[in-house]
Enzyme design. Structure first.
Site, mmCIF file in Angstrom:
data_model
loop_
_atom_site.group_PDB
_atom_site.id
_atom_site.type_symbol
_atom_site.label_atom_id
_atom_site.label_comp_id
_atom_site.label_asym_id
_atom_site.label_seq_id
_atom_site.Cartn_x
_atom_site.Cartn_y
_atom_site.Cartn_z
ATOM 1 N N CYS A 41 0.839 -1.199 0.000
ATOM 2 C CA CYS A 41 0.000 0.000 0.000
ATOM 3 C C CYS A 41 0.875 1.250 0.000
ATOM 4 C CB CYS A 41 -0.921 -0.011 1.216
ATOM 5 S SG CYS A 41 -1.832 1.536 1.447
ATOM 6 N N CYS B 160 0.535 3.467 3.020
ATOM 7 C CA CYS B 160 1.327 2.995 4.160
ATOM 8 C C CYS B 160 2.796 3.370 3.961
ATOM 9 C CB CYS B 160 1.188 1.483 4.318
ATOM 10 S SG CYS B 160 -0.491 0.901 4.662
#
Length: 464
Positions: free
Chosen positions: A384, A387
Protein backbone atom coordinates in the site's frame (compact mmCIF):
# COMPACT_ATOMS: atom_id res chain seq x y z
CA UNK A 1 -13.17 11.60 -15.77
CA UNK A 2 -15.31 13.56 -18.21
CA UNK A 3 -14.78 12.04 -21.62
CA UNK A 4 -15.01 14.13 -24.75
CA UNK A 5 -13.32 14.21 -28.10
CA UNK A 6 -12.27 17.36 -29.90
CA UNK A 7 -12.17 16.97 -33.61
CA UNK A 8 -9.42 18.68 -35.54
CA UNK A 9 -12.15 19.76 -37.97
CA UNK A 10 -13.56 21.94 -35.21
CA UNK A 11 -10.31 23.81 -34.67
CA UNK A 12 -10.48 27.30 -36.04
CA UNK A 13 -8.52 28.36 -39.10
CA UNK A 14 -6.38 30.54 -36.88
CA UNK A 15 -5.45 27.47 -34.88
CA UNK A 16 -4.28 25.70 -38.00
CA UNK A 17 -2.24 28.75 -38.93
CA UNK A 18 -0.55 28.43 -35.59
CA UNK A 19 0.02 24.74 -36.14
CA UNK A 20 1.67 25.32 -39.49
CA UNK A 21 4.03 27.84 -38.00
CA UNK A 22 4.88 25.57 -35.12
CA UNK A 23 7.27 23.55 -37.27
CA UNK A 24 9.90 25.83 -35.82
CA UNK A 25 8.92 24.54 -32.43
CA UNK A 26 9.17 20.94 -33.49
CA UNK A 27 12.74 21.10 -34.68
CA UNK A 28 14.01 22.95 -31.66
CA UNK A 29 14.42 21.67 -28.15
CA UNK A 30 11.57 22.42 -25.75
CA UNK A 31 13.00 22.21 -22.27
CA UNK A 32 14.45 18.73 -22.05
CA UNK A 33 12.16 17.34 -24.72
CA UNK A 34 13.32 16.70 -28.28
CA UNK A 35 11.41 15.30 -31.23
CA UNK A 36 12.87 12.38 -33.12
CA UNK A 37 12.68 11.71 -36.83
CA UNK A 38 9.34 10.35 -37.85
CA UNK A 39 10.55 7.05 -39.27
CA UNK A 40 8.04 4.27 -39.59
CA UNK A 41 8.63 1.23 -37.46
CA UNK A 42 9.37 -1.84 -39.53
CA UNK A 43 6.58 -4.40 -39.68
CA UNK A 44 7.08 -7.59 -37.76
CA UNK A 45 4.89 -10.67 -37.61
CA UNK A 46 4.15 -12.08 -34.18
CA UNK A 47 2.46 -15.20 -32.94
CA UNK A 48 0.68 -13.21 -30.27
CA UNK A 49 -2.49 -11.97 -31.90
CA UNK A 50 -3.16 -9.28 -29.35
CA UNK A 51 0.03 -7.47 -30.33
CA UNK A 52 -1.04 -7.07 -33.96
CA UNK A 53 -3.01 -4.17 -35.33
CA UNK A 54 -3.05 -2.23 -38.56
CA UNK A 55 -2.24 1.46 -37.91
CA UNK A 56 -3.54 4.35 -39.92
CA UNK A 57 -0.61 6.48 -41.08
CA UNK A 58 -2.61 8.96 -43.13
CA UNK A 59 -5.24 11.45 -42.09
CA UNK A 60 -8.30 10.56 -44.19
CA UNK A 61 -11.41 12.68 -44.40
CA UNK A 62 -14.04 11.56 -41.96
CA UNK A 63 -17.30 12.64 -40.45
CA UNK A 64 -16.98 15.38 -37.85
CA UNK A 65 -18.80 13.21 -35.32
CA UNK A 66 -16.46 11.58 -32.85
CA UNK A 67 -18.71 8.62 -32.33
CA UNK A 68 -20.36 6.99 -35.34
CA UNK A 69 -23.87 5.61 -35.10
CA UNK A 70 -22.57 2.09 -34.55
CA UNK A 71 -20.76 3.29 -31.45
CA UNK A 72 -24.02 4.17 -29.75
CA UNK A 73 -25.15 0.55 -29.83
CA UNK A 74 -24.41 -1.95 -27.09
CA UNK A 75 -20.88 -3.29 -27.47
CA UNK A 76 -20.70 -7.10 -27.78
CA UNK A 77 -18.02 -9.21 -26.22
CA UNK A 78 -14.65 -8.81 -27.90
CA UNK A 79 -14.25 -11.44 -30.58
CA UNK A 80 -10.95 -12.98 -31.60
CA UNK A 81 -9.58 -11.10 -34.55
CA UNK A 82 -6.34 -11.10 -36.46
CA UNK A 83 -5.53 -8.32 -38.83
CA UNK A 84 -2.61 -6.04 -38.74
CA UNK A 85 1.06 -5.88 -38.92
CA UNK A 86 2.36 -3.41 -36.38
CA UNK A 87 4.25 -4.76 -33.38
CA UNK A 88 3.36 -2.35 -30.61
CA UNK A 89 5.25 -4.29 -27.97
CA UNK A 90 8.43 -3.64 -29.90
CA UNK A 91 7.45 -0.01 -30.45
CA UNK A 92 6.91 0.38 -26.69
CA UNK A 93 10.46 -0.85 -26.10
CA UNK A 94 11.82 1.59 -28.66
CA UNK A 95 9.99 4.50 -27.02
CA UNK A 96 10.63 3.48 -23.42
CA UNK A 97 13.19 6.24 -22.90
CA UNK A 98 11.54 8.78 -25.21
CA UNK A 99 10.16 12.06 -23.88
CA UNK A 100 6.39 12.58 -23.60
CA UNK A 101 6.60 15.04 -26.48
CA UNK A 102 8.29 12.49 -28.74
CA UNK A 103 5.72 9.85 -27.85
CA UNK A 104 2.83 12.23 -28.45
CA UNK A 105 4.23 13.23 -31.83
CA UNK A 106 4.60 9.59 -32.88
CA UNK A 107 1.03 8.83 -31.81
CA UNK A 108 -0.50 11.75 -33.72
CA UNK A 109 1.62 11.05 -36.78
CA UNK A 110 0.68 7.39 -36.89
CA UNK A 111 -3.07 7.67 -36.37
CA UNK A 112 -3.95 11.12 -37.65
CA UNK A 113 -7.61 11.92 -37.13
CA UNK A 114 -8.44 8.49 -35.69
CA UNK A 115 -6.82 9.16 -32.31
CA UNK A 116 -8.02 11.36 -29.45
CA UNK A 117 -6.79 12.54 -26.06
CA UNK A 118 -8.83 11.45 -23.04
CA UNK A 119 -9.01 14.51 -20.77
CA UNK A 120 -10.22 14.29 -17.17
CA UNK A 121 -9.94 17.94 -16.20
CA UNK A 122 -6.88 17.55 -13.98
CA UNK A 123 -3.11 17.69 -14.56
CA UNK A 124 -3.58 15.61 -17.70
CA UNK A 125 -4.01 18.98 -19.43
CA UNK A 126 -0.28 18.38 -20.02
CA UNK A 127 -1.32 15.97 -22.77
CA UNK A 128 -3.10 18.77 -24.61
CA UNK A 129 -0.06 21.01 -24.28
CA UNK A 130 2.22 18.28 -25.67
CA UNK A 131 -0.17 17.74 -28.58
CA UNK A 132 -0.24 21.47 -29.23
CA UNK A 133 3.57 21.63 -29.27
CA UNK A 134 3.80 18.98 -31.97
CA UNK A 135 2.03 21.34 -34.36
CA UNK A 136 -0.28 18.56 -35.53
CA UNK A 137 -4.10 18.66 -35.44
CA UNK A 138 -5.44 16.79 -32.45
CA UNK A 139 -8.73 15.80 -30.86
CA UNK A 140 -9.77 15.78 -27.20
CA UNK A 141 -12.66 13.99 -25.52
CA UNK A 142 -13.92 13.94 -21.95
CA UNK A 143 -16.47 12.03 -19.86
CA UNK A 144 -19.07 14.21 -18.20
CA UNK A 145 -20.46 12.03 -15.44
CA UNK A 146 -22.92 14.69 -14.31
CA UNK A 147 -21.25 14.83 -10.89
CA UNK A 148 -18.10 16.84 -11.52
CA UNK A 149 -17.03 19.84 -9.46
CA UNK A 150 -18.11 23.28 -10.74
CA UNK A 151 -14.42 24.19 -10.90
CA UNK A 152 -13.83 21.33 -13.36
CA UNK A 153 -16.57 22.56 -15.71
CA UNK A 154 -15.09 26.05 -15.66
CA UNK A 155 -11.67 24.55 -16.33
CA UNK A 156 -12.98 22.75 -19.42
CA UNK A 157 -14.19 26.07 -20.77
CA UNK A 158 -10.84 27.71 -20.06
CA UNK A 159 -8.93 24.94 -21.84
CA UNK A 160 -11.17 25.21 -24.91
CA UNK A 161 -10.53 28.94 -25.16
CA UNK A 162 -6.80 28.65 -24.47
CA UNK A 163 -6.19 26.12 -27.25
CA UNK A 164 -8.97 27.11 -29.62
CA UNK A 165 -10.54 23.65 -29.54
CA UNK A 166 -13.91 22.07 -28.82
CA UNK A 167 -13.97 19.26 -26.30
CA UNK A 168 -16.61 16.72 -27.27
CA UNK A 169 -18.25 15.27 -24.21
CA UNK A 170 -19.65 11.80 -23.64
CA UNK A 171 -22.54 11.44 -21.21
CA UNK A 172 -23.94 8.43 -19.35
CA UNK A 173 -27.17 6.84 -20.50
CA UNK A 174 -30.00 8.71 -18.78
CA UNK A 175 -32.13 5.58 -18.34
CA UNK A 176 -29.27 3.70 -16.65
CA UNK A 177 -28.51 6.60 -14.30
CA UNK A 178 -32.18 6.95 -13.44
CA UNK A 179 -32.49 3.24 -12.64
CA UNK A 180 -29.38 3.29 -10.45
CA UNK A 181 -30.42 6.36 -8.46
CA UNK A 182 -34.04 5.28 -8.01
CA UNK A 183 -33.08 1.83 -6.78
CA UNK A 184 -30.04 2.66 -4.63
CA UNK A 185 -30.03 6.40 -3.98
CA UNK A 186 -27.57 9.16 -4.85
CA UNK A 187 -24.71 7.97 -2.65
CA UNK A 188 -24.85 4.18 -2.71
CA UNK A 189 -21.12 4.02 -3.52
CA UNK A 190 -20.29 4.96 0.08
CA UNK A 191 -21.94 1.73 1.21
CA UNK A 192 -21.23 -0.90 -1.44
CA UNK A 193 -18.28 0.48 -3.42
CA UNK A 194 -17.89 2.81 -6.37
CA UNK A 195 -17.62 0.28 -9.18
CA UNK A 196 -21.30 0.16 -10.12
CA UNK A 197 -21.66 3.93 -10.33
CA UNK A 198 -18.41 4.26 -12.30
CA UNK A 199 -19.55 1.54 -14.68
CA UNK A 200 -22.72 3.47 -15.50
CA UNK A 201 -21.31 6.99 -15.53
CA UNK A 202 -17.81 6.41 -16.90
CA UNK A 203 -16.94 3.01 -18.31
CA UNK A 204 -19.91 2.55 -20.64
CA UNK A 205 -19.70 6.09 -22.06
CA UNK A 206 -15.98 5.53 -22.61
CA UNK A 207 -16.69 2.28 -24.42
CA UNK A 208 -19.06 4.08 -26.78
CA UNK A 209 -16.54 6.83 -27.47
CA UNK A 210 -13.68 4.46 -28.21
CA UNK A 211 -15.78 2.61 -30.76
CA UNK A 212 -15.30 5.67 -32.96
CA UNK A 213 -11.48 5.63 -32.74
CA UNK A 214 -8.50 3.50 -33.67
CA UNK A 215 -6.35 4.80 -30.81
CA UNK A 216 -6.59 6.93 -27.69
CA UNK A 217 -4.15 8.85 -25.47
CA UNK A 218 -4.30 8.76 -21.67
CA UNK A 219 -2.51 10.54 -18.83
CA UNK A 220 -1.70 7.40 -16.84
CA UNK A 221 1.58 7.45 -14.92
CA UNK A 222 3.33 4.60 -13.17
CA UNK A 223 3.59 6.58 -9.93
CA UNK A 224 -0.11 7.47 -9.71
CA UNK A 225 -1.68 4.51 -7.99
CA UNK A 226 -0.28 1.95 -5.55
CA UNK A 227 0.02 -1.53 -6.94
CA UNK A 228 -2.13 -0.89 -10.00
CA UNK A 229 -0.29 1.23 -12.57
CA UNK A 230 3.36 0.39 -12.01
CA UNK A 231 3.80 -1.52 -15.27
CA UNK A 232 2.11 0.80 -17.77
CA UNK A 233 3.81 0.77 -21.19
CA UNK A 234 4.05 3.94 -23.27
CA UNK A 235 2.03 2.26 -26.03
CA UNK A 236 0.06 -0.97 -26.18
CA UNK A 237 -2.79 -2.75 -27.88
CA UNK A 238 -5.72 -2.00 -25.59
CA UNK A 239 -6.48 -5.20 -23.68
CA UNK A 240 -10.03 -4.24 -22.72
CA UNK A 241 -11.77 -1.90 -25.14
CA UNK A 242 -12.56 -2.16 -28.86
CA UNK A 243 -11.91 0.42 -31.52
CA UNK A 244 -13.58 1.44 -34.76
CA UNK A 245 -13.11 -1.86 -36.57
CA UNK A 246 -14.10 -4.02 -33.58
CA UNK A 247 -12.48 -7.10 -32.12
CA UNK A 248 -9.20 -7.82 -30.37
CA UNK A 249 -6.40 -5.56 -31.53
CA UNK A 250 -8.69 -2.91 -32.98
CA UNK A 251 -7.67 -0.18 -30.51
CA UNK A 252 -4.24 1.13 -29.51
CA UNK A 253 -3.63 2.91 -26.22
CA UNK A 254 -0.89 5.51 -25.84
CA UNK A 255 0.42 6.60 -22.43
CA UNK A 256 2.96 9.35 -23.20
CA UNK A 257 3.61 10.33 -19.56
CA UNK A 258 3.78 6.76 -18.21
CA UNK A 259 7.39 7.20 -17.11
CA UNK A 260 7.08 10.80 -15.92
CA UNK A 261 6.87 11.74 -12.26
CA UNK A 262 4.13 13.91 -10.87
CA UNK A 263 6.62 16.67 -10.02
CA UNK A 264 7.95 16.62 -13.58
CA UNK A 265 4.44 17.13 -14.95
CA UNK A 266 3.79 20.07 -12.64
CA UNK A 267 7.13 21.69 -13.47
CA UNK A 268 6.22 21.36 -17.15
CA UNK A 269 2.79 22.94 -16.64
CA UNK A 270 4.25 25.90 -14.74
CA UNK A 271 7.05 26.42 -17.25
CA UNK A 272 4.66 26.45 -20.21
CA UNK A 273 2.04 28.62 -18.52
CA UNK A 274 -0.68 26.02 -19.02
CA UNK A 275 -4.09 26.68 -17.41
CA UNK A 276 -4.84 24.38 -14.47
CA UNK A 277 -7.91 23.36 -12.51
CA UNK A 278 -8.38 25.73 -9.55
CA UNK A 279 -9.08 22.69 -7.33
CA UNK A 280 -5.35 21.97 -7.35
CA UNK A 281 -4.73 25.12 -5.32
CA UNK A 282 -7.19 23.80 -2.72
CA UNK A 283 -5.23 20.63 -2.04
CA UNK A 284 -6.74 18.37 -4.71
CA UNK A 285 -4.25 16.38 -6.78
CA UNK A 286 -6.15 13.51 -8.38
CA UNK A 287 -9.54 14.89 -9.44
CA UNK A 288 -12.68 12.91 -10.27
CA UNK A 289 -16.36 13.27 -9.39
CA UNK A 290 -17.24 15.66 -6.57
CA UNK A 291 -18.66 13.09 -4.08
CA UNK A 292 -15.64 10.80 -4.52
CA UNK A 293 -12.77 13.31 -4.47
CA UNK A 294 -11.27 15.31 -1.64
CA UNK A 295 -8.02 17.16 -0.92
CA UNK A 296 -5.03 15.20 0.34
CA UNK A 297 -3.02 16.11 3.40
CA UNK A 298 0.77 16.31 3.88
CA UNK A 299 2.31 12.85 3.78
CA UNK A 300 -0.58 11.33 1.84
CA UNK A 301 -0.30 9.83 -1.63
CA UNK A 302 -2.13 11.74 -4.37
CA UNK A 303 -4.54 8.85 -5.00
CA UNK A 304 -5.67 8.84 -1.37
CA UNK A 305 -8.03 11.67 -2.16
CA UNK A 306 -10.10 9.32 -4.33
CA UNK A 307 -12.62 6.83 -2.86
CA UNK A 308 -10.94 7.28 0.53
CA UNK A 309 -13.31 4.83 2.22
CA UNK A 310 -11.92 1.92 0.15
CA UNK A 311 -8.60 0.07 0.14
CA UNK A 312 -5.65 1.39 -1.80
CA UNK A 313 -5.90 -1.24 -4.52
CA UNK A 314 -9.57 -0.54 -5.11
CA UNK A 315 -8.89 3.03 -6.21
CA UNK A 316 -9.58 2.44 -9.90
CA UNK A 317 -12.81 3.26 -11.70
CA UNK A 318 -12.48 0.71 -14.52
CA UNK A 319 -11.33 3.01 -17.32
CA UNK A 320 -7.85 1.48 -17.21
CA UNK A 321 -8.74 -2.03 -16.10
CA UNK A 322 -6.27 -3.59 -18.52
CA UNK A 323 -3.35 -1.81 -16.82
CA UNK A 324 -4.13 -2.91 -13.27
CA UNK A 325 -1.16 -4.88 -12.01
CA UNK A 326 -1.79 -8.07 -10.10
CA UNK A 327 0.93 -8.67 -7.54
CA UNK A 328 0.62 -12.43 -7.94
CA UNK A 329 -1.83 -15.10 -8.94
CA UNK A 330 -2.98 -15.09 -5.33
CA UNK A 331 -4.33 -11.54 -5.40
CA UNK A 332 -8.05 -11.65 -4.94
CA UNK A 333 -10.77 -9.74 -6.75
CA UNK A 334 -10.62 -6.80 -4.37
CA UNK A 335 -6.95 -6.29 -5.01
CA UNK A 336 -5.92 -7.35 -1.52
CA UNK A 337 -2.94 -9.65 -1.29
CA UNK A 338 -3.62 -13.17 -0.10
CA UNK A 339 -1.64 -16.30 0.43
CA UNK A 340 1.91 -16.13 -0.90
CA UNK A 341 1.36 -12.99 -2.90
CA UNK A 342 2.91 -11.00 -0.08
CA UNK A 343 6.25 -12.77 -0.12
CA UNK A 344 7.56 -10.77 -3.07
CA UNK A 345 6.83 -7.40 -1.38
CA UNK A 346 9.45 -5.97 0.96
CA UNK A 347 8.19 -5.26 4.46
CA UNK A 348 7.99 -1.71 5.84
CA UNK A 349 8.00 0.01 9.25
CA UNK A 350 11.31 -1.60 10.15
CA UNK A 351 12.86 -0.27 13.36
CA UNK A 352 14.34 -1.70 16.54
CA UNK A 353 11.77 0.38 18.41
CA UNK A 354 8.83 -1.22 16.59
CA UNK A 355 7.31 -4.53 17.71
CA UNK A 356 6.12 -6.84 14.92
CA UNK A 357 2.90 -8.53 16.01
CA UNK A 358 1.63 -11.78 14.53
CA UNK A 359 -1.98 -12.95 14.69
CA UNK A 360 -1.59 -14.47 18.14
CA UNK A 361 0.17 -11.39 19.44
CA UNK A 362 -2.50 -8.94 18.28
CA UNK A 363 -5.28 -11.22 19.58
CA UNK A 364 -3.67 -11.35 23.02
CA UNK A 365 -3.13 -7.60 23.05
CA UNK A 366 -6.75 -6.95 22.10
CA UNK A 367 -8.04 -9.26 24.86
CA UNK A 368 -6.09 -7.67 27.70
CA UNK A 369 -8.03 -5.30 29.93
CA UNK A 370 -5.13 -4.39 32.23
CA UNK A 371 -2.08 -3.80 30.07
CA UNK A 372 1.19 -2.79 31.68
CA UNK A 373 1.73 -0.16 29.01
CA UNK A 374 -0.44 1.46 26.34
CA UNK A 375 0.20 0.42 22.74
CA UNK A 376 0.02 2.20 19.39
CA UNK A 377 -0.34 -0.24 16.49
CA UNK A 378 -0.60 0.34 12.75
CA UNK A 379 -2.58 -2.10 10.61
CA UNK A 380 -0.85 -2.06 7.25
CA UNK A 381 -0.07 -3.74 3.95
CA UNK A 382 3.48 -3.28 2.60
CA UNK A 383 2.25 -2.91 -1.00
CA UNK A 384 0.00 0.00 0.00
CA UNK A 385 1.56 3.25 -1.13
CA UNK A 386 -0.35 5.15 1.51
CA UNK A 387 1.33 3.00 4.16
CA UNK A 388 4.67 3.54 2.46
CA UNK A 389 4.07 7.31 2.51
CA UNK A 390 3.71 7.37 6.31
CA UNK A 391 6.57 4.95 7.05
CA UNK A 392 9.06 7.69 7.88
CA UNK A 393 6.78 9.53 10.29
CA UNK A 394 5.68 6.34 12.05
CA UNK A 395 9.24 5.09 12.52
CA UNK A 396 10.26 8.52 13.82
CA UNK A 397 7.34 8.41 16.25
CA UNK A 398 8.44 4.98 17.49
CA UNK A 399 11.94 6.31 18.11
CA UNK A 400 10.58 9.29 20.06
CA UNK A 401 8.33 7.09 22.21
CA UNK A 402 11.06 4.54 22.95
CA UNK A 403 11.49 4.38 26.73
CA UNK A 404 8.61 6.79 27.32
CA UNK A 405 5.97 4.32 28.45
CA UNK A 406 4.24 3.61 25.12
CA UNK A 407 4.86 0.54 22.99
CA UNK A 408 4.69 0.99 19.23
CA UNK A 409 3.86 -1.96 17.02
CA UNK A 410 2.71 -3.05 13.59
CA UNK A 411 0.40 -5.78 12.35
CA UNK A 412 0.25 -6.82 8.74
CA UNK A 413 -3.50 -7.00 8.07
CA UNK A 414 -3.81 -7.89 4.40
CA UNK A 415 -4.26 -11.32 2.85
CA UNK A 416 -5.50 -14.01 5.22
CA UNK A 417 -5.59 -11.56 8.13
CA UNK A 418 -7.85 -8.99 6.56
CA UNK A 419 -11.23 -10.45 7.54
CA UNK A 420 -10.12 -10.76 11.14
CA UNK A 421 -8.81 -7.19 11.13
CA UNK A 422 -12.06 -5.88 9.66
CA UNK A 423 -14.21 -7.76 12.17
CA UNK A 424 -12.15 -7.31 15.34
CA UNK A 425 -9.80 -4.37 14.78
CA UNK A 426 -11.98 -1.81 12.98
CA UNK A 427 -9.95 -2.03 9.78
CA UNK A 428 -11.54 0.11 7.09
CA UNK A 429 -8.67 0.86 4.75
CA UNK A 430 -4.91 0.87 4.94
CA UNK A 431 -3.32 2.23 7.00
CA UNK A 432 -5.44 2.05 10.17
CA UNK A 433 -3.84 3.21 13.44
CA UNK A 434 -5.09 1.91 16.81
CA UNK A 435 -4.41 2.92 20.40
CA UNK A 436 -4.71 0.25 23.10
CA UNK A 437 -5.13 2.05 26.48
CA UNK A 438 -3.32 0.86 29.57
CA UNK A 439 -6.34 0.08 31.75
CA UNK A 440 -9.06 -0.74 29.23
CA UNK A 441 -9.78 -3.52 26.76
CA UNK A 442 -11.45 -1.03 24.41
CA UNK A 443 -9.22 0.01 21.51
CA UNK A 444 -9.38 3.52 20.04
CA UNK A 445 -9.05 4.18 16.32
CA UNK A 446 -7.04 7.19 15.16
CA UNK A 447 -9.70 9.34 13.45
CA UNK A 448 -7.59 11.74 11.39
CA UNK A 449 -6.02 11.52 7.94
CA UNK A 450 -3.03 13.53 9.19
CA UNK A 451 -0.15 11.11 9.64
CA UNK A 452 2.75 13.43 10.39
CA UNK A 453 4.73 12.92 13.59
CA UNK A 454 3.22 15.88 15.47
CA UNK A 455 -0.37 14.83 14.77
CA UNK A 456 0.28 11.22 15.80
CA UNK A 457 2.11 12.35 18.94
CA UNK A 458 -0.80 14.64 19.88
CA UNK A 459 -3.14 11.64 19.58
CA UNK A 460 -0.94 9.54 21.84
CA UNK A 461 -0.45 12.30 24.42
CA UNK A 462 -4.20 12.89 24.63
CA UNK A 463 -4.85 9.26 25.54
CA UNK A 464 -1.93 7.93 27.51
Amino acid sequence: MALAVTSSNSISSSSFALSSSSNDIKVSQIGSFRLVDRAHVASTSLSQRRSLVRPLNAEPKRNDSVVPLAATLATPEVAEKVEGEEDFEQLAKELENASPLEIMDRALEKFGNDIAIAFSGAEDVALIEYAHLTGRPFRVFSLDTGRLNPETYRFFDEVEKHYGIRIEYMFPDAVEVQALVRSKGLFSFYEDGHQECCRVRKVRPLRRALKGLRAWITGQRKDQSPGTRSEIPVVQVDPVFEGLEGGVGSLVKWNPVANAKGNDIWNFLRTMGVPINSLHSQGYISIGCEPCTRPVLPGQHEREGRWWWEDAKAKECGLHKGNIKQEDAAVNGNGNGAGNASEAVADIFNSQNLVTLNRTGIENLARLDNRQEPWLVVLYAPWCQFCQAMEGSYVELADKLAGNGVKVGKFRADGDQKEYAKEKLQLGSFPTILFFPKHSSKLIKYPSEKRDVDSLMAFVDALR
